[in-house]
Design a protein around this motif. Structure first.
Motif, PDB file in Angstrom:
ATOM      1  N   ALA A   1       0.803  -1.222   0.000  1.00 59.73           N
ATOM      2  CA  ALA A   1       0.000   0.000   0.000  1.00 59.73           C
ATOM      3  C   ALA A   1       0.833   1.268   0.000  1.00 59.73           C
ATOM      4  O   ALA A   1       0.377   2.298   0.447  1.00 59.73           O
ATOM      5  CB  ALA A   1      -0.972   0.006   1.192  1.00 59.73           C
ATOM      6  N   LEU A   2       2.056   1.196  -0.515  1.00 53.53           N
ATOM      7  CA  LEU A   2       2.877   2.395  -0.549  1.00 53.53           C
ATOM      8  C   LEU A   2       3.074   2.929  -1.960  1.00 53.53           C
ATOM      9  O   LEU A   2       3.358   4.104  -2.135  1.00 53.53           O
ATOM     10  CB  LEU A   2       4.253   2.124   0.078  1.00 53.53           C
ATOM     11  CG  LEU A   2       4.258   1.812   1.574  1.00 53.53           C
ATOM     12  CD1 LEU A   2       5.679   1.560   2.046  1.00 53.53           C
ATOM     13  CD2 LEU A   2       3.645   2.955   2.355  1.00 53.53           C
ATOM     14  N   ASP A   3       2.961   2.096  -2.971  1.00 57.08           N
ATOM     15  CA  ASP A   3       3.167   2.595  -4.322  1.00 57.08           C
ATOM     16  C   ASP A   3       1.942   3.378  -4.774  1.00 57.08           C
ATOM     17  O   ASP A   3       0.816   3.159  -4.332  1.00 57.08           O
ATOM     18  CB  ASP A   3       3.438   1.433  -5.283  1.00 57.08           C
ATOM     19  CG  ASP A   3       2.246   0.498  -5.385  1.00 57.08           C
ATOM     20  OD1 ASP A   3       1.449   0.677  -6.328  1.00 57.08           O
ATOM     21  OD2 ASP A   3       2.090  -0.372  -4.506  1.00 57.08           O
ATOM     22  N   ASP A   4       2.169   4.325  -5.676  1.00 55.68           N
ATOM     23  CA  ASP A   4       1.108   5.235  -6.099  1.00 55.68           C
ATOM     24  C   ASP A   4      -0.069   4.511  -6.755  1.00 55.68           C
ATOM     25  O   ASP A   4      -1.222   4.922  -6.604  1.00 55.68           O
ATOM     26  CB  ASP A   4       1.666   6.293  -7.056  1.00 55.68           C
ATOM     27  CG  ASP A   4       2.499   7.347  -6.337  1.00 55.68           C
ATOM     28  OD1 ASP A   4       2.468   7.358  -5.081  1.00 55.68           O
ATOM     29  OD2 ASP A   4       3.178   8.140  -7.009  1.00 55.68           O
TER      30      ASP A   4
ATOM     31  N   THR B   1       5.191   9.113   2.543  1.00 51.66           N
ATOM     32  CA  THR B   1       5.880  10.354   2.169  1.00 51.66           C
ATOM     33  C   THR B   1       7.369  10.116   1.958  1.00 51.66           C
ATOM     34  O   THR B   1       7.997  10.754   1.105  1.00 51.66           O
ATOM     35  CB  THR B   1       5.651  11.440   3.232  1.00 51.66           C
ATOM     36  OG1 THR B   1       6.048  10.950   4.520  1.00 51.66           O
ATOM     37  CG2 THR B   1       4.177  11.827   3.289  1.00 51.66           C
ATOM     38  N   ARG B   2       7.940   9.188   2.709  1.00 53.98           N
ATOM     39  CA  ARG B   2       9.347   8.850   2.512  1.00 53.98           C
ATOM     40  C   ARG B   2       9.547   8.205   1.137  1.00 53.98           C
ATOM     41  O   ARG B   2      10.496   8.521   0.412  1.00 53.98           O
ATOM     42  CB  ARG B   2       9.810   7.922   3.625  1.00 53.98           C
ATOM     43  CG  ARG B   2      11.288   7.583   3.579  1.00 53.98           C
ATOM     44  CD  ARG B   2      11.796   7.008   4.894  1.00 53.98           C
ATOM     45  NE  ARG B   2      10.922   5.966   5.409  1.00 53.98           N
ATOM     46  CZ  ARG B   2      10.195   6.085   6.522  1.00 53.98           C
ATOM     47  NH1 ARG B   2      10.201   7.223   7.207  1.00 53.98           N
ATOM     48  NH2 ARG B   2       9.445   5.084   6.933  1.00 53.98           N
ATOM     49  N   ALA B   3       8.633   7.309   0.754  1.00 53.81           N
ATOM     50  CA  ALA B   3       8.735   6.661  -0.552  1.00 53.81           C
ATOM     51  C   ALA B   3       8.547   7.656  -1.687  1.00 53.81           C
ATOM     52  O   ALA B   3       9.153   7.528  -2.747  1.00 53.81           O
ATOM     53  CB  ALA B   3       7.697   5.539  -0.644  1.00 53.81           C
ATOM     54  N   ARG B   4       7.687   8.651  -1.463  1.00 51.49           N
ATOM     55  CA  ARG B   4       7.417   9.647  -2.512  1.00 51.49           C
ATOM     56  C   ARG B   4       8.435  10.780  -2.514  1.00 51.49           C
ATOM     57  O   ARG B   4       8.476  11.566  -3.467  1.00 51.49           O
ATOM     58  CB  ARG B   4       6.025  10.250  -2.295  1.00 51.49           C
ATOM     59  CG  ARG B   4       4.877   9.323  -2.646  1.00 51.49           C
ATOM     60  CD  ARG B   4       3.544  10.012  -2.403  1.00 51.49           C
ATOM     61  NE  ARG B   4       2.446   9.284  -3.023  1.00 51.49           N
ATOM     62  CZ  ARG B   4       1.174   9.697  -3.010  1.00 51.49           C
ATOM     63  NH1 ARG B   4       0.845  10.815  -2.384  1.00 51.49           N
ATOM     64  NH2 ARG B   4       0.245   8.987  -3.622  1.00 51.49           N
ATOM     65  N   GLY B   5       9.204  10.912  -1.451  1.00 56.87           N
ATOM     66  CA  GLY B   5      10.119  12.040  -1.350  1.00 56.87           C
ATOM     67  C   GLY B   5       9.399  13.331  -1.046  1.00 56.87           C
ATOM     68  O   GLY B   5       9.887  14.423  -1.397  1.00 56.87           O
ATOM     69  N   SER B   6       8.249  13.260  -0.387  1.00 53.47           N
ATOM     70  CA  SER B   6       7.450  14.448  -0.076  1.00 53.47           C
ATOM     71  C   SER B   6       7.877  15.031   1.273  1.00 53.47           C
ATOM     72  O   SER B   6       8.329  14.317   2.161  1.00 53.47           O
ATOM     73  CB  SER B   6       5.961  14.090  -0.008  1.00 53.47           C
ATOM     74  OG  SER B   6       5.539  13.471  -1.199  1.00 53.47           O
ATOM     75  N   ALA B   7       7.703  16.329   1.403  1.00 53.73           N
ATOM     76  CA  ALA B   7       7.988  17.021   2.655  1.00 53.73           C
ATOM     77  C   ALA B   7       6.662  17.248   3.382  1.00 53.73           C
ATOM     78  O   ALA B   7       5.948  18.210   3.098  1.00 53.73           O
ATOM     79  CB  ALA B   7       8.699  18.343   2.395  1.00 53.73           C
TER      80      ALA B   7
ATOM     81  N   ALA C   1      -5.769   3.192  -6.453  1.00 53.18           N
ATOM     82  CA  ALA C   1      -6.854   2.227  -6.580  1.00 53.18           C
ATOM     83  C   ALA C   1      -7.719   2.169  -5.328  1.00 53.18           C
ATOM     84  O   ALA C   1      -8.913   1.863  -5.401  1.00 53.18           O
ATOM     85  CB  ALA C   1      -6.281   0.840  -6.869  1.00 53.18           C
ATOM     86  N   ARG C   2      -7.138   2.489  -4.172  1.00 48.99           N
ATOM     87  CA  ARG C   2      -7.861   2.349  -2.902  1.00 48.99           C
ATOM     88  C   ARG C   2      -8.470   3.641  -2.394  1.00 48.99           C
ATOM     89  O   ARG C   2      -9.244   3.622  -1.436  1.00 48.99           O
ATOM     90  CB  ARG C   2      -6.910   1.782  -1.840  1.00 48.99           C
ATOM     91  CG  ARG C   2      -6.446   0.373  -2.157  1.00 48.99           C
ATOM     92  CD  ARG C   2      -5.571  -0.203  -1.056  1.00 48.99           C
ATOM     93  NE  ARG C   2      -5.117  -1.541  -1.398  1.00 48.99           N
ATOM     94  CZ  ARG C   2      -4.413  -2.321  -0.583  1.00 48.99           C
ATOM     95  NH1 ARG C   2      -4.078  -1.890   0.615  1.00 48.99           N
ATOM     96  NH2 ARG C   2      -4.047  -3.525  -0.989  1.00 48.99           N
TER      97      ARG C   2
END
Length: 393
Positions: free
Chosen positions: A15-18, A69-75, A23-24
């Motif tokens: 449940a971490l990939d975009d 957010t860590r996986a996406r590189g988001s702040a 989808a959820r």
């Protein structure tokens, strides 16, 4: 390490990939993300709240958000307004989350799923533990859950509510029913000895106890005694077969009597009499038909527990413990407390919210690029000068 740190429902592999998140989540949040990406991103702040009083239990949600957010590189930043295990009033924001609108807009659905149910279940577990402060509880939520993700939330909630109750002097929850969630209770393994199926396999309650003890000689022996409808007869037979365990306090009987019948030897009249012998006046204080059923009805009633305690003591087994299960909700725990029922451990999954609509968490954006703005009627979510939102009157 908590279960949330492992490679489970909230671990980095799920449940971490975009694509999975898209989808959820609700379609209009995905479309919002597309629109914001096209017309220009903004920094927003979400306020998350629940419409009823709860115990704060945000850790699984926060862990999941941090992983995403860590996986996406988001702040993304978040501020938990109430520490885990503290009481939260109806409508008070539990968490403020700030960051890119494009990065947060498609997460709202999943974040809410991970916040509301644990907070309500934690409140229920706390109330149950406080109703019976001298009784230990075992979390048996797994069989009542719709998959492991829900089970993880409920076990986590039981541990949070239990910790809150322990701070007020209650014994609380000592463990869960399986290994996957044991870490929430500071353990490596789940607790439990035998199901009814093992007794059916063995052909007698005593033989099942013997098989268990031969296989796990160092473990305490907890024996289900209702399979053949001879709770007292079979309990005493097992006690006499294991006198050393009984004398050492390492033997317990578990009552799980079916709600369609009375404990061996009881009927309505003798159930009333059992309460009168042990807790005079309790039966005169009942306030509802449900409470009356908990006190003197079929199944695992207060009268049944008192009768088992009498039988064990009279036979010379005062250190044999009584473990109870079957529908032990907050209401039933209160009835047992009023009857001073001699319970050592309660096995329960009934801290799971009975009305799922109570668990619905809600989120609203309260700031766009630092400018306070929220839909009419939700002004109570706006931050005040002292840093706390003002709940609705």
């Amino acid at each position: 390490m908590s279960a949330a740190d492992t490679d489970g429902a909230f671990g980095p592999s799920q449940a971490l990939d975009d694509g999975t998140i898209s989808a959820r989540t609700d379609a209009y949040f995905n479309r919002t993300r597309d629109i914001v990406t096209r017309f220009g991103d903004r920094v927003v702040t979400y306020a998350m709240f629940i419409r009823r009083p709860v115990i704060s239990a945000p850790r699984l949600m926060i862990d999941w958000l941090d992983n995403v957010t860590r996986a996406r590189g988001s702040a993304i930043t978040h501020e938990v307004m109430f520490p885990e295990g503290t009481w939260v009033g109806a409508g008070e924001p539990l968490v403020y989350i700030t960051g890119s609108f494009a990065a947060l807009s498609d997460l709202e659905t999943l974040l809410l799923q991970k916040l509301g149910p644990p907070c309500v279940a934690a409140h229920n577990a706390y109330q149950m533990a406080m109703a019976l402060p001298n009784v230990r509880f075992l979390a048996m939520e797994a069989r009542h859950c719709a998959g492991f993700e829900m089970q993880e939330q409920m076990a986590y909630a039981a541990s949070v509510g239990s910790a809150a109750a322990r701070r007020e002097g209650a014994l609380g929850f000592i463990g869960g029913a399986n290994d996957a969630t044991a870490s929430f209770f500071g353990a490596e393994h789940g607790l439990g000895t035998m199901p009814h199926a093992l007794i059916g396999y063995a052909g007698s309650t005593l033989r099942a106890a013997e098989m268990f003890h031969e296989t796990y000689p160092d473990a305490d022996l907890v024996v289900l005694v209702d399979y053949f409808g001879r709770e007292i007869t079979d309990a005493l037979q097992v006690c006499r077969a294991f006198p050393e365990l009984a004398a050492a306090g390492r033997l317990a009987v578990r009552l799980d009597t079916h709600g369609g019948r009375f404990l061996e030897g009881l009927d309505p009249a003798s159930s009333y009499a059992a309460l009168e012998r042990n807790t005079p006046g309790t039966i005169r204080r009942y306030r509802s038909e449900t409470e009356l059923r908990h006190l003197v009805g079929t199944g695992v009633s207060a009268a049944a527990i008192w009768r088992m305690r009498e039988a064990l003591d009279e036979a010379g087994f005062p250190r044999v413990r009584i473990i109870v299960s079957s529908g032990f909700s907050g209401e039933k725990c209160l009835a047992m407390a009023d009857a001073h029922a001699p319970i050592d451990v309660v096995g329960t999954g009934s801290f799971i919210p009975d009305r799922w609509s109570e668990t619905y968490a809600t989120a609203d954006i309260v700031s766009y690029d630092g400018q306070a703005r929220v839909k009419v009627g939700r002004e109570f979510l706006l931050r005040q000068a002292h840093g706390r939102a003002v709940p609705p009157s």
